[in-house]
Design a protein around this motif. Structure first.
Motif, PDB file in Angstrom:
ATOM      1  N   TYR A   7       0.844  -1.185   0.000  1.00 54.98           N
ATOM      2  CA  TYR A   7       0.000   0.000   0.000  1.00 54.98           C
ATOM      3  C   TYR A   7       0.879   1.234   0.000  1.00 54.98           C
ATOM      4  N   THR A  11      -0.232   7.864  -2.117  1.00 52.52           N
ATOM      5  CA  THR A  11      -1.286   7.882  -3.129  1.00 52.52           C
ATOM      6  C   THR A  11      -2.556   7.166  -2.682  1.00 52.52           C
ATOM      7  N   ARG A  13      -3.111   3.972  -2.730  1.00 54.84           N
ATOM      8  CA  ARG A  13      -3.398   2.926  -3.702  1.00 54.84           C
ATOM      9  C   ARG A  13      -2.744   1.625  -3.270  1.00 54.84           C
ATOM     10  N   HIS A  15      -1.272  -2.102  -4.356  1.00 55.68           N
ATOM     11  CA  HIS A  15      -0.607  -2.740  -5.490  1.00 55.68           C
ATOM     12  C   HIS A  15      -0.345  -4.205  -5.151  1.00 55.68           C
ATOM     13  N   CYS A  50      -4.427  -0.236  -7.962  1.00 62.69           N
ATOM     14  CA  CYS A  50      -4.058   0.654  -9.065  1.00 62.69           C
ATOM     15  C   CYS A  50      -4.630   0.059 -10.354  1.00 62.69           C
TER      16      CYS A  50
END
Length: 65
Positions: A7, A11, A13, A15, A50
């Motif tokens: 993480y 951002t 987000r 991944h 993402c």
């Protein structure tokens, strides 16, 4: 065993290791998780994968059917 999810706290987000270019050069503000559910519980908000990781995840699910 290597953690599968990471993480990006900058951002917000999530991944999947090896699914996108973020895996090659991990950002400084990164937290690692074993499962998707652990990552969701960490931030307490709607965390999404993402775009690249989401596409690859969908492809891998289709191939495994």
């Amino acid at each position: 065993m290597e953690k599968k999810y990471f993480y990006n706290m900058k951002t917000h987000r999530l991944h999947i290791r090896g699914y996108c270019r973020e895996s090659k050069a991990l950002p400084f503000n990164t937290k690692f998780f074993d499962t998707y559910d652990e990552a969701l519980a960490f931030d307490g908000r709607a965390v999404g994968l993402c775009k690249n990781c989401q596409k690859k995840e969908n492809y891998m699910k289709e191939v495994s059917k």
